[in-house]
Design a protein around this motif. Structure first.
Motif, PDB file in Angstrom:
ATOM      1  N   PRO A  33      38.127  24.543  35.929  1.00 53.13           N
ATOM      2  CA  PRO A  33      37.416  24.887  37.161  1.00 53.13           C
ATOM      3  C   PRO A  33      36.861  26.315  37.187  1.00 53.13           C
ATOM      4  CG  PRO A  33      39.435  23.715  37.663  1.00 53.13           C
ATOM      5  CD  PRO A  33      39.486  24.033  36.198  1.00 53.13           C
ATOM      6  N   TYR A  34      37.609  27.269  36.631  1.00 54.49           N
ATOM      7  CA  TYR A  34      37.130  28.657  36.666  1.00 54.49           C
ATOM      8  C   TYR A  34      35.916  28.842  35.758  1.00 54.49           C
ATOM      9  CZ  TYR A  34      41.656  29.467  38.879  1.00 54.49           C
ATOM     10  OH  TYR A  34      42.748  29.416  39.720  1.00 54.49           O
ATOM     11  N   CYS A  77      33.435  22.129  41.242  1.00 56.46           N
ATOM     12  CA  CYS A  77      34.085  22.688  40.057  1.00 56.46           C
ATOM     13  C   CYS A  77      35.500  22.144  39.866  1.00 56.46           C
ATOM     14  CB  CYS A  77      34.132  24.211  40.140  1.00 56.46           C
ATOM     15  SG  CYS A  77      32.504  24.999  40.071  1.00 56.46           S
ATOM     16  N   LEU A  78      36.104  21.672  40.952  1.00 55.95           N
ATOM     17  CA  LEU A  78      37.465  21.131  40.859  1.00 55.95           C
ATOM     18  C   LEU A  78      37.508  19.864  40.017  1.00 55.95           C
ATOM     19  CD1 LEU A  78      38.628  21.677  44.548  1.00 55.95           C
ATOM     20  CD2 LEU A  78      39.362  22.954  42.514  1.00 55.95           C
ATOM     21  N   GLU A  79      36.365  19.219  39.832  1.00 56.17           N
ATOM     22  CA  GLU A  79      36.311  18.005  39.017  1.00 56.17           C
ATOM     23  C   GLU A  79      36.303  18.329  37.527  1.00 56.17           C
ATOM     24  OE1 GLU A  79      32.916  15.814  40.328  1.00 56.17           O
ATOM     25  OE2 GLU A  79      33.508  15.874  42.447  1.00 56.17           O
ATOM     26  N   PRO A 108      32.983  23.426  45.384  1.00 58.65           N
ATOM     27  CA  PRO A 108      34.083  22.446  45.311  1.00 58.65           C
ATOM     28  C   PRO A 108      33.927  21.459  44.164  1.00 58.65           C
ATOM     29  CG  PRO A 108      32.640  22.007  47.198  1.00 58.65           C
ATOM     30  CD  PRO A 108      32.259  23.348  46.667  1.00 58.65           C
ATOM     31  N   ASP A 131      39.946  30.958  43.594  1.00 54.96           N
ATOM     32  CA  ASP A 131      40.260  29.659  44.196  1.00 54.96           C
ATOM     33  C   ASP A 131      39.476  29.447  45.497  1.00 54.96           C
ATOM     34  OD1 ASP A 131      42.038  29.069  42.168  1.00 54.96           O
ATOM     35  OD2 ASP A 131      43.813  29.741  43.295  1.00 54.96           O
ATOM     36  N   ILE A 186      35.775  28.779  44.847  1.00 63.41           N
ATOM     37  CA  ILE A 186      35.586  27.374  44.457  1.00 63.41           C
ATOM     38  C   ILE A 186      35.714  26.462  45.676  1.00 63.41           C
ATOM     39  CG2 ILE A 186      36.614  25.462  43.158  1.00 63.41           C
ATOM     40  CD1 ILE A 186      37.347  27.516  40.974  1.00 63.41           C
ATOM     41  N   GLU A 187      36.734  26.679  46.478  1.00 64.46           N
ATOM     42  CA  GLU A 187      36.960  25.834  47.646  1.00 64.46           C
ATOM     43  C   GLU A 187      35.791  25.900  48.630  1.00 64.46           C
ATOM     44  OE1 GLU A 187      39.822  25.886  51.623  1.00 64.46           O
ATOM     45  OE2 GLU A 187      40.566  26.813  49.771  1.00 64.46           O
TER      46      GLU A 187
END
Length: 490
Positions: free
Chosen positions: A219-220, A213-215, A211, A203, A206-207
């Motif tokens: 996401p992973y 990837c959150l779209e 970022p 997490d 990604i953050e």
């Protein structure tokens, strides 16, 4: 903690649970003094142009620690020469914090050689002048070439004795990286069944770094795709520019696809696909031509560690894209290096014949590519004379020049020889960090003369420029300086 009106220290990693690291106070060296200060890179962070003294120097040397952000030794694991080792972590380096550059990008400030940590195992936690010079120079050389890499703000030496094969001077490298998170961080939490921490790490990756990837619906999966893509790009650069890393363990693989942990590296002199630069690599696992295969192996190890977060079919689908991505990036780089931007069916045969000729004739890879870039003002015979088999070389060169005549620009007009060669000189370096050059700089530095270290660092910032006063650095290596095998302690 602020050392300058325009910069301030922060530390996102220190906000993670203690299972991610151990707080460690650096063990200062005696009488530290600057060997090199990377002023152009430092300027990106608002740091002084001259090597700092006072509090900033004390902080960077590990002699004064921020009360707000204690120094951290990261915990990770990794596969070393294919064997899993759970006992890894920052054994001689400490994360001091992070700085933002003028673009707002955060870089870790990492002090390498800061002394014992819980992860030092049988080591002393120190770095020596020799190995520190090599990493400082090579990270600058890679940055100058445009290859994804960590950087360094500078390096210091000291009066502290450190024993390797002989007694040497203790030194410090101030390494800067957008992330020090490695494949081995994920492996550690997976193999110790700390799945909540594994998810938290993903997490945060990604953050902090991906970022977008959150779209994604997954996401992973998107994160893993980004890691695979960046790794493929990095390896393509290594292969196109003749760089051998030497120790591609999973704990030396950056999650951001940046060249990481310079030890027994080497740039090719004579073109030898099986070149081994690490004298401990008895089986050639990390030979130059094995790097693409090992990168995929390492990504597969990372995929296994990510299996609690990503379904197996998704992992396999992403891994299956690696070779295609690598091939695409490598082809793009080699086309630029050869000035062939249009794609023709016979190109693959032309490329393959070139590599075979270089290997059979033991031709210096960098010199060949640079001379090929100079055909707008040099006799083609100069290229031919690089080969033992001149007839075969001339035959290939004739084919290459005929192929160049097929090149057209965006307006379908023929590309001139001058335009082609100018573009080629922008991607085929005249200067690289040959191991013998680094060795000569080390020998001077061990006598207290740092001039060669700094001269090389400046030269390698502009490897594509002619730099007439530095012509001797483009000379081919002497026999003793060819194919040097370097130890891991280097």
């Amino acid at each position: 903690m602020s050392f300058h009106s325009s910069i301030s220290l922060s530390s996102r990693f220190s906000e993670l649970p203690h299972s991610f690291f151990t707080k460690v106070t650096p063990q200062p060296l005696n009488n530290t003094r600057w060997v090199a200060w990377n002023n152009t890179f430092a300027a990106q962070f608002g740091l002084p142009e001259q090597a700092p003294q006072g509090d900033l120097k004390l902080f960077l040397a590990g002699e004064m620690i921020s009360d707000e952000f204690p120094s951290l030794a990261m915990k990770y694991a990794g596969h070393q020469f294919g064997v899993y080792n759970p006992e890894l972590g920052d054994g001689r380096g400490l994360l001091l914090g992070e700085l933002a550059n003028h673009d707002g990008r955060f870089f870790d400030v990492h002090l390498k050689g800061a002394g014992l940590t819980p992860y030092s195992r049988m080591g002393d936690g120190r770095a020596v002048l020799r190995s520190t010079i090599r990493e400082y120079l090579c990270s600058e050389a890679m940055a100058g070439l445009g290859i994804p890499t960590t950087r360094a703000l500078g390096m210091l030496t000291s009066d502290t004795p450190v024993y390797r094969e002989k007694m040497e001077q203790g030194a410090l490298l101030i390494r800067m990286s957008e992330s020090h998170i490695r494949f081995g961080h994920f492996e550690h939490f997976f193999y110790t069944n700390q799945l909540a921490e594994l998810k938290l790490l993903a997490d945060k990756v990604i953050e902090w770094y991906w970022p977008e990837c959150l779209e994604s619906d997954k996401p992973y999966v998107a994160m893993f795709e980004s890691v695979v893509d960046k790794t493929a790009n990095m390896i393509a650069y290594w292969q196109a520019y003749g760089f051998a890393h030497g120790v591609m363990n999973t704990d030396n693989m950056s999650i951001l696809g940046q060249t990481f942990d310079y030890g027994p590296f080497g740039f090719l002199d004579d073109y030898e696909p099986g070149y081994i630069c690490n004298h401990s690599d008895y089986q050639g696992r990390y030979a130059f031509d094995q790097q693409p295969r090992i990168a995929l192996w390492n990504l597969s190890a990372l995929a296994h560690a990510l299996s609690p977060l990503i379904e197996k079919p998704d992992l396999e689908a992403v891994l299956a894209k690696f070779e295609t991505k690598l091939g695409g990036y490598f082809s793009q780089l080699m086309r630029s290096k050869l000035g062939l931007h249009c794609k023709l069916e016979q190109d693959s045969q032309l490329f393959q014949a070139m590599f075979e000729l270089l290997h059979q004739n033991r031709v210096d890879y960098t010199r060949f590519m640079r001379e090929l870039s100079n055909l707008d003002h040099r006799d083609p015979q100069v290229v031919v004379d690089l080969f033992i088999d001149r007839d075969a070389a001339k035959a290939w060169l004739d084919l290459y020049l005929a192929r160049c005549e097929c090149e057209t620009d965006d307006d379908a007009k023929p590309v001139s020889e001058e335009a082609r060669c100018t573009s080629m000189r922008a991607v085929n370096p005249k200067y690289i960090l040959r191991n013998y050059l680094a060795q000569l700089a080390i020998e001077k530095a061990e006598q207290g003369d740092f001039s060669e270290v700094n001269a090389l660092a400046e030269l390698l910032k502009k490897p594509y420029d002619e730099q007439p006063d530095m012509e001797h650095y483009a000379s081919l290596p002497p026999e003793w300086g060819k194919k040097m095998e370097i130890s891991c302690s280097s």
